[in-house]
Design an enzyme around this catalytic site. Structure first.
Site, PDB file in Angstrom:
ATOM      1  N   GLN A 288       0.846  -1.201   0.000  1.00 58.22           N
ATOM      2  CA  GLN A 288       0.000   0.000   0.000  1.00 58.22           C
ATOM      3  C   GLN A 288       0.883   1.253   0.000  1.00 58.22           C
ATOM      4  O   GLN A 288       1.891   1.297   0.693  1.00 58.22           O
ATOM      5  CB  GLN A 288      -0.907   0.012   1.238  1.00 58.22           C
ATOM      6  CG  GLN A 288      -1.835  -1.187   1.343  1.00 58.22           C
ATOM      7  CD  GLN A 288      -3.048  -1.092   0.418  1.00 58.22           C
ATOM      8  OE1 GLN A 288      -3.258  -0.094  -0.268  1.00 58.22           O
ATOM      9  NE2 GLN A 288      -3.833  -2.157   0.381  1.00 58.22           N
ATOM     10  N   TYR A 317      -6.150 -12.280  -2.238  1.00 60.99           N
ATOM     11  CA  TYR A 317      -5.376 -11.173  -2.816  1.00 60.99           C
ATOM     12  C   TYR A 317      -4.493 -10.600  -1.699  1.00 60.99           C
ATOM     13  O   TYR A 317      -4.557  -9.414  -1.391  1.00 60.99           O
ATOM     14  CB  TYR A 317      -6.284 -10.086  -3.401  1.00 60.99           C
ATOM     15  CG  TYR A 317      -7.270 -10.618  -4.406  1.00 60.99           C
ATOM     16  CD1 TYR A 317      -6.962 -10.603  -5.759  1.00 60.99           C
ATOM     17  CD2 TYR A 317      -8.496 -11.147  -4.004  1.00 60.99           C
ATOM     18  CE1 TYR A 317      -7.863 -11.096  -6.697  1.00 60.99           C
ATOM     19  CE2 TYR A 317      -9.397 -11.643  -4.927  1.00 60.99           C
ATOM     20  CZ  TYR A 317      -9.089 -11.613  -6.270  1.00 60.99           C
ATOM     21  OH  TYR A 317      -9.983 -12.100  -7.182  1.00 60.99           O
ATOM     22  N   GLU A 338      -2.447 -15.481  -3.151  1.00 61.17           N
ATOM     23  CA  GLU A 338      -1.938 -14.332  -3.899  1.00 61.17           C
ATOM     24  C   GLU A 338      -1.259 -14.862  -5.164  1.00 61.17           C
ATOM     25  O   GLU A 338      -0.652 -15.925  -5.153  1.00 61.17           O
ATOM     26  CB  GLU A 338      -0.945 -13.566  -2.989  1.00 61.17           C
ATOM     27  CG  GLU A 338       0.116 -12.747  -3.665  1.00 61.17           C
ATOM     28  CD  GLU A 338      -0.416 -11.517  -4.399  1.00 61.17           C
ATOM     29  OE1 GLU A 338      -1.274 -10.814  -3.862  1.00 61.17           O
ATOM     30  OE2 GLU A 338       0.047 -11.290  -5.535  1.00 61.17           O
ATOM     31  N   ASP A 386      -9.245  -8.230  -1.150  1.00 63.61           N
ATOM     32  CA  ASP A 386      -8.641  -6.928  -1.449  1.00 63.61           C
ATOM     33  C   ASP A 386      -8.103  -6.990  -2.879  1.00 63.61           C
ATOM     34  O   ASP A 386      -6.901  -6.983  -3.106  1.00 63.61           O
ATOM     35  CB  ASP A 386      -7.505  -6.671  -0.439  1.00 63.61           C
ATOM     36  CG  ASP A 386      -6.890  -5.295  -0.610  1.00 63.61           C
ATOM     37  OD1 ASP A 386      -7.434  -4.478  -1.375  1.00 63.61           O
ATOM     38  OD2 ASP A 386      -5.845  -5.038   0.028  1.00 63.61           O
ATOM     39  N   CYS A 413     -10.548  -0.865  -4.216  1.00 61.43           N
ATOM     40  CA  CYS A 413      -9.923   0.372  -4.712  1.00 61.43           C
ATOM     41  C   CYS A 413     -10.640   0.862  -5.960  1.00 61.43           C
ATOM     42  O   CYS A 413     -10.132   1.710  -6.673  1.00 61.43           O
ATOM     43  CB  CYS A 413      -8.428   0.171  -4.959  1.00 61.43           C
ATOM     44  SG  CYS A 413      -8.072  -1.154  -6.110  1.00 61.43           S
TER      45      CYS A 413
HETATM   46  C1  LIG Z   1      -4.790  -4.253  -3.913  1.00 61.37           C
HETATM   47  S1  LIG Z   1      -3.496  -5.421  -3.735  1.00 61.37           S
HETATM   48  C2  LIG Z   1      -3.753  -5.954  -2.063  1.00 61.37           C
HETATM   49  C3  LIG Z   1      -2.600  -6.630  -1.414  1.00 61.37           C
HETATM   50  C4  LIG Z   1      -2.673  -6.730   0.120  1.00 61.37           C
HETATM   51  N1  LIG Z   1      -3.955  -7.200   0.557  1.00 61.37           N
HETATM   52  C5  LIG Z   1      -2.311  -5.416   0.766  1.00 61.37           C
HETATM   53  O1  LIG Z   1      -3.163  -4.762   1.372  1.00 61.37           O
HETATM   54  O2  LIG Z   1      -1.123  -5.031   0.684  1.00 61.37           O
HETATM   55  C6  LIG Z   1      -4.062  -6.712  -4.714  1.00 61.37           C
HETATM   56  C7  LIG Z   1      -3.156  -7.934  -4.762  1.00 61.37           C
HETATM   57  O3  LIG Z   1      -3.803  -8.930  -5.550  1.00 61.37           O
HETATM   58  C8  LIG Z   1      -2.826  -9.609  -6.335  1.00 61.37           C
HETATM   59  N2  LIG Z   1      -3.595 -10.195  -7.451  1.00 61.37           N
HETATM   60  C9  LIG Z   1      -4.012  -9.623  -8.595  1.00 61.37           C
HETATM   61  N3  LIG Z   1      -4.785 -10.464  -9.295  1.00 61.37           N
HETATM   62  C10 LIG Z   1      -4.873 -11.608  -8.574  1.00 61.37           C
HETATM   63  C11 LIG Z   1      -5.552 -12.851  -8.752  1.00 61.37           C
HETATM   64  N4  LIG Z   1      -6.280 -13.075  -9.827  1.00 61.37           N
HETATM   65  N5  LIG Z   1      -5.446 -13.779  -7.784  1.00 61.37           N
HETATM   66  C12 LIG Z   1      -4.691 -13.551  -6.680  1.00 61.37           C
HETATM   67  N6  LIG Z   1      -4.021 -12.406  -6.446  1.00 61.37           N
HETATM   68  C13 LIG Z   1      -4.122 -11.447  -7.385  1.00 61.37           C
HETATM   69  C14 LIG Z   1      -1.821  -8.529  -6.676  1.00 61.37           C
HETATM   70  O4  LIG Z   1      -0.574  -9.110  -6.984  1.00 61.37           O
HETATM   71  C15 LIG Z   1      -1.788  -7.717  -5.376  1.00 61.37           C
HETATM   72  O5  LIG Z   1      -0.816  -8.216  -4.496  1.00 61.37           O
END
Ligand SMILES: C[S@@+](CC[C@H](N)C(=O)[O-])C[C@H]1O[C@@H](n2cnc3c(N)ncnc32)[C@H](O)[C@@H]1O
Length: 456
Positions: A288, A317, A338, A386, A413
């Protein structure tokens, strides 16, 4: 007979416009004979003189040339650089009004989606500037010198700058020194039209609580002159640097980072803290960008989950495990998923770093892993999601519905995909009373929020 509709405006004409609304991307909205015009640098309630820049079939664009009547919410913009680049598209709007705008955006989307969910006032910052803990700036040749800055809106022309307004001041200071070092070493900047040159971008991340700095030089190929001297100069002139990485991005596209990282100095990770826990973060892992508001966001999520200590939690995620590990001490167990392998490695490492033994993270796509877990008979009391801006998939949501947790905590987001996904959850018997927006991105139009869904 079909009558051809004609737009009531023409390109390059100047027109007096009354602004009625603010679009989701921060443009003033005016209407001429019902035809919408999106006006740059114009706020609701204002009358402006504007130059029509584009006329489309169903809407047009304009830019303000003179403000005739200003809104009480208008803030004088001293530095035009930011407005030119779009780095801070809400900079001309008073911060209180920015917070109301974000709340209103979610309310509008909920009304369209016929969702009866209250939206609470946005939780904002005391100082909404210089908050970003990460910068990623392009390097280009300007007047014969390697120069950092930001691209002019809708273009790849670099506007030189060293004060980025929403970035941590220590990052801006480091960037200015790095620009100087690059010039002294005559490292050739990237030319994206010819796909030649060396240095494409410089990324700097800073640990808000540790002061540690990570510097990533993104280069077109592996070859970079004077590597050893470069590292010596960086560590000597910016003593907080604990990590220097070369990232190689040979592609022609807009992606900033390439797949290959080479550690040139120090640690492969940067350390920071969130809610009293330590986190090590790799260059490629998501983290973040607003360290102060991240704690507000996560605490809002933890409070919304109303934990008793007995719950099994899925953190979907999960990134480097920040949410899951912040919850782990309040619950029985946490299981995270993730997609980015490095982030998963960081998450499991971070569990150990904090002596957390009840949390584990796996690599995979959430929309694939969640149905698999469900088929395997996994049970969960709480699912925290998330996702990135594109939101969840129906496969994921259906699998959550079958697992049947008593609560789903949705950190979003993007309110448009949030509203879409909440409709699907509603069909599966999950409803929400309220959404809490948290301003993670002041001066920009980005909107973050937390929504707790419970099973009816
Ligand atoms: C908004 S970030 C949130 C990360 C964590 N929850 C944080 O607050 O730091 C979204 C995360 O989802 C991962 N991501 C994107 N698409 C995904 C998918 N289809 N399945 C799993 N993870 C995914 C990204 O790599 C990223 O780390």
């Amino acid at each position: 007979m079909k009558v051809k509709m004609q737009a009531p405006i023409t390109k390059n004409e100047k027109k007096e416009l009354t602004i009625q609304d603010l679009s989701y991307d921060g443009l003033g909205v005016a209407k001429v004979e019902g035809y919408p015009i999106f006006v740059d640098n114009a706020l609701p309630g204002e009358t402006v003189e504007a130059l029509i820049t584009k006329v489309g079939k169903s809407f047009g664009f304009a830019k303000t040339t003179r403000i005739i009547t200003a809104s009480a919410d208008r803030v004088e913009v001293k530095d035009r650089q930011y407005t030119q680049t779009g780095i801070a598209p809400l900079q001309h709007l008073a911060y209180g009004a920015q917070l109301r705008f974000k709340q209103q955006q979610i309310e509008n989307l909920y009304a369209k989606a016929k969702l009866d969910i209250a939206v609470k006032p946005t939780l904002g910052m005391t100082d909404p500037t210089h908050y970003r803990n990460k910068a990623s700036v392009p390097v280009r040749l300007i007047n014969g010198k390697a120069t950092i800055g930001f691209f002019r809106k809708h273009s790849h022309d670099l506007v030189p700058m060293t004060d980025f307004f929403i970035q941590d001041r220590k990052i801006d200071a480091a960037l200015a020194t790095l620009q100087d070092i690059v010039r002294r070493l005559q490292i050739e900047p990237y030319n994206e039209f010819k796909h030649s040159g060396v240095l494409r971008n410089i990324m700097v991340r800073r640990g808000y609580y540790t002061n540690e700095l990570m510097v990533v030089f993104v280069t077109r190929s592996e070859k970079i002159a004077s590597k050893k001297t470069l590292v010596e100069m960086i560590t000597e002139e910016i003593p907080d640097v604990v990590s220097v990485i070369q990232n190689i991005n040979p592609t022609k596209g807009n992606a900033i980072l390439g797949k290959t990282d080479k550690l040139l100095y120090g640690n492969a990770q940067l350390r920071d803290e969130v809610l009293g826990l330590k986190f090590d973060i790799s260059a490629q892992s998501f983290y973040q960008v607003n360290p102060q508001q991240t704690q507000v966001l996560y605490q809002t999520a933890i409070d919304a989950a109303d934990l008793t200590g007995d719950e099994t939690v899925i953190d979907a995620y999960s990134g480097i495990g920040t949410i899951g590990l912040s919850m782990a001490e309040h619950v029985k167990s946490v299981q995270g998923v993730e997609m980015v392998e490095t982030a998963v490695k960081d998450a499991n490492h971070n569990a150990k770093l904090n002596n957390t033994t009840n949390a584990k993270f796996v690599t995979g796509k959430a929309e694939v892993v969640m149905p698999k877990w469900q088929e395997e008979g996994l049970s969960a009391d709480i699912v925290v999601v998330d996702p990135p801006r594109k939101g969840l998939t129906p496969e994921f949501i259906n699998a959550v519905g079958k697992v049947g947790p008593s609560k789903v905590i949705y950190i979003s987001c993007n309110p448009a995909t949030l509203a879409r996904d909440l409709q699907l959850f509603q069909e599966l018997g999950y409803s929400a009373k309220s959404t809490q927006p948290v301003d993670m991105f002041p001066m920009t139009t980005h909107i973050e929020s937390v929504t707790a869904l419970t099973k009816d």
